[in-house]
Scaffold this motif. Structure first.
Motif, PDB file in Angstrom:
ATOM      1  N   MET A 192       0.849  -1.186   0.000  1.00 27.51           N
ATOM      2  CA  MET A 192       0.000   0.000   0.000  1.00 27.51           C
ATOM      3  C   MET A 192       0.889   1.241   0.000  1.00 27.51           C
ATOM      4  O   MET A 192       2.045   1.185   0.384  1.00 27.51           O
ATOM      5  N   GLU A 193       0.322   2.345  -0.392  1.00 26.16           N
ATOM      6  CA  GLU A 193       1.085   3.591  -0.403  1.00 26.16           C
ATOM      7  C   GLU A 193       0.254   4.710   0.203  1.00 26.16           C
ATOM      8  O   GLU A 193      -0.965   4.610   0.331  1.00 26.16           O
ATOM      9  N   LYS A 194       0.974   5.742   0.579  1.00 29.17           N
ATOM     10  CA  LYS A 194       0.307   6.988   0.964  1.00 29.17           C
ATOM     11  C   LYS A 194       1.022   8.112   0.243  1.00 29.17           C
ATOM     12  O   LYS A 194       2.224   8.041  -0.027  1.00 29.17           O
ATOM     13  N   ILE A 195       0.257   9.136  -0.077  1.00 29.30           N
ATOM     14  CA  ILE A 195       0.801  10.295  -0.779  1.00 29.30           C
ATOM     15  C   ILE A 195       0.566  11.512   0.094  1.00 29.30           C
ATOM     16  O   ILE A 195      -0.553  11.749   0.561  1.00 29.30           O
ATOM     17  N   ILE A 196       1.654  12.246   0.322  1.00 31.94           N
ATOM     18  CA  ILE A 196       1.515  13.491   1.063  1.00 31.94           C
ATOM     19  C   ILE A 196       2.005  14.633   0.182  1.00 31.94           C
ATOM     20  O   ILE A 196       2.931  14.474  -0.609  1.00 31.94           O
ATOM     21  N   TYR A 197       1.333  15.735   0.326  1.00 35.04           N
ATOM     22  CA  TYR A 197       1.736  16.975  -0.329  1.00 35.04           C
ATOM     23  C   TYR A 197       2.183  17.907   0.788  1.00 35.04           C
ATOM     24  O   TYR A 197       1.379  18.270   1.647  1.00 35.04           O
ATOM     25  N   ILE A 198       3.458  18.228   0.794  1.00 38.33           N
ATOM     26  CA  ILE A 198       4.000  19.111   1.813  1.00 38.33           C
ATOM     27  C   ILE A 198       3.980  20.517   1.227  1.00 38.33           C
ATOM     28  O   ILE A 198       4.606  20.778   0.198  1.00 38.33           O
ATOM     29  N   VAL A 199       3.240  21.394   1.872  1.00 42.65           N
ATOM     30  CA  VAL A 199       3.020  22.742   1.374  1.00 42.65           C
ATOM     31  C   VAL A 199       3.666  23.755   2.318  1.00 42.65           C
ATOM     32  O   VAL A 199       3.405  23.736   3.526  1.00 42.65           O
ATOM     33  N   ARG A 200       4.488  24.618   1.753  1.00 41.02           N
ATOM     34  CA  ARG A 200       4.977  25.760   2.514  1.00 41.02           C
ATOM     35  C   ARG A 200       3.944  26.873   2.352  1.00 41.02           C
ATOM     36  O   ARG A 200       3.452  27.130   1.254  1.00 41.02           O
ATOM     37  N   HIS A 201       3.635  27.523   3.430  1.00 45.96           N
ATOM     38  CA  HIS A 201       2.618  28.576   3.432  1.00 45.96           C
ATOM     39  C   HIS A 201       2.938  29.681   2.416  1.00 45.96           C
ATOM     40  O   HIS A 201       4.064  29.833   1.965  1.00 45.96           O
ATOM     41  N   CYS A 202       1.937  30.452   2.108  1.00 41.90           N
ATOM     42  CA  CYS A 202       2.049  31.571   1.167  1.00 41.90           C
ATOM     43  C   CYS A 202       2.765  32.748   1.845  1.00 41.90           C
ATOM     44  O   CYS A 202       3.032  32.728   3.041  1.00 41.90           O
ATOM     45  N   GLY A 257      -2.916   6.965   7.543  1.00 43.18           N
ATOM     46  CA  GLY A 257      -3.260   5.609   7.138  1.00 43.18           C
ATOM     47  C   GLY A 257      -2.798   5.269   5.733  1.00 43.18           C
ATOM     48  O   GLY A 257      -2.596   6.152   4.891  1.00 43.18           O
ATOM     49  N   ASP A 258      -2.631   3.974   5.483  1.00 44.48           N
ATOM     50  CA  ASP A 258      -2.311   3.516   4.136  1.00 44.48           C
ATOM     51  C   ASP A 258      -3.411   3.958   3.183  1.00 44.48           C
ATOM     52  O   ASP A 258      -4.594   3.918   3.522  1.00 44.48           O
ATOM     53  N   GLY A 259      -3.001   4.386   2.022  1.00 44.77           N
ATOM     54  CA  GLY A 259      -3.950   4.855   1.021  1.00 44.77           C
ATOM     55  C   GLY A 259      -4.346   6.311   1.177  1.00 44.77           C
ATOM     56  O   GLY A 259      -5.074   6.838   0.346  1.00 44.77           O
ATOM     57  N   SER A 260      -3.873   6.958   2.231  1.00 42.48           N
ATOM     58  CA  SER A 260      -4.257   8.357   2.443  1.00 42.48           C
ATOM     59  C   SER A 260      -3.568   9.279   1.442  1.00 42.48           C
ATOM     60  O   SER A 260      -2.490   8.985   0.935  1.00 42.48           O
ATOM     61  N   ARG A 261      -4.232  10.375   1.170  1.00 41.90           N
ATOM     62  CA  ARG A 261      -3.716  11.436   0.297  1.00 41.90           C
ATOM     63  C   ARG A 261      -3.932  12.734   1.077  1.00 41.90           C
ATOM     64  O   ARG A 261      -5.040  13.242   1.131  1.00 41.90           O
ATOM     65  N   THR A 262      -2.842  13.202   1.656  1.00 33.93           N
ATOM     66  CA  THR A 262      -2.936  14.267   2.654  1.00 33.93           C
ATOM     67  C   THR A 262      -2.087  15.465   2.279  1.00 33.93           C
ATOM     68  O   THR A 262      -0.965  15.314   1.802  1.00 33.93           O
ATOM     69  N   ILE A 263      -2.634  16.648   2.532  1.00 28.79           N
ATOM     70  CA  ILE A 263      -1.877  17.891   2.404  1.00 28.79           C
ATOM     71  C   ILE A 263      -1.440  18.306   3.804  1.00 28.79           C
ATOM     72  O   ILE A 263      -2.267  18.387   4.716  1.00 28.79           O
ATOM     73  N   LEU A 264      -0.140  18.557   3.961  1.00 31.12           N
ATOM     74  CA  LEU A 264       0.405  19.108   5.199  1.00 31.12           C
ATOM     75  C   LEU A 264       0.844  20.530   4.904  1.00 31.12           C
ATOM     76  O   LEU A 264       1.696  20.738   4.037  1.00 31.12           O
ATOM     77  N   VAL A 265       0.286  21.501   5.595  1.00 30.54           N
ATOM     78  CA  VAL A 265       0.654  22.900   5.387  1.00 30.54           C
ATOM     79  C   VAL A 265       1.521  23.331   6.570  1.00 30.54           C
ATOM     80  O   VAL A 265       1.083  23.301   7.712  1.00 30.54           O
ATOM     81  N   THR A 266       2.757  23.707   6.263  1.00 32.45           N
ATOM     82  CA  THR A 266       3.722  23.986   7.303  1.00 32.45           C
ATOM     83  C   THR A 266       4.630  25.145   6.907  1.00 32.45           C
ATOM     84  O   THR A 266       4.239  25.996   6.108  1.00 32.45           O
TER      85      THR A 266
END
Length: 178
Positions: A1-11, A123-132
């Motif tokens: 299984m995989e998970k995908i995260i999008y790491i976002v730096r704030h504007c 969780g496995d299968g998650s597609r999450t945006i992290l804004v940091t």
């Protein structure tokens, strides 16, 4: 299984304090960021509690009809509790020595560990945006790609987006923001 995260730096923001808001340009960037994610499947958005991060996340959440979860582990890394004249040199040193710590601050390893724990709990299968924030983002990217260091941090833009695709045996890191 995989998970995908999008790491976002704030504007673009008005400053560094936790209550600093987005600039007028940053508000427009947040709308562009939301449009960027229109065709990308996302099931969660988790943000630093800092105002500039939450304000960067809100337009995405509105378009996706998702709630912005706030997690204090995504706050910016504190280099030191004191103003350091040569902070840039000291920051660079913390990318070379991940255990280096300045008074009232946290080491790169400590910051990396807290942000990694957020990802590990997804969780496995998650597609999450992290804004940091830039430094914490760079440390998380460094965790998955040791080539991403101080120069990578310097090259980050406001906003910026990296995708990390995590499988059982590896993680693929790529910049997806233009």
């Amino acid at each position: 299984m995989e998970k995908i995260i999008y790491i976002v730096r704030h504007c673009s923001a008005e400053g560094q304090p936790p209550h600093a808001d987005l600039t007028a340009e940053g508000i427009l960037q947040a709308e562009e960021l939301a449009k960027f994610f229109d065709e990308i499947e996302v099931d969660r958005i988790i943000s630093s509690p800092f105002q500039r991060a939450r304000r960067s996340a809100w337009p995405i959440a509105e378009r996706k009809k998702l709630h912005v979860e706030v997690d204090s582990r995504l706050t910016e890394r504190v280099l030191s509790s004191h103003d350091l004249e040569d902070w840039l040199v000291k920051l660079e040193d913390t990318f070379s020595d991940l255990d280096l710590i300045y008074e009232g601050g946290e080491s790169s390893n400590e910051a990396m560990s807290r942000v990694y724990n957020v990802v590990d709990e997804l969780g496995d299968g998650s597609r999450t945006i992290l804004v940091t924030h830039g430094n914490l983002m760079a440390l998380l990217l460094n965790f998955y790609d040791e080539q991403f260091g101080f120069k990578g941090w310097q090259a980050l833009s406001n906003p910026d987006v990296y995708q990390v695709r995590i499988t059982d045996d590896r993680a693929d890191v790529k910049r997806v923001w233009n």
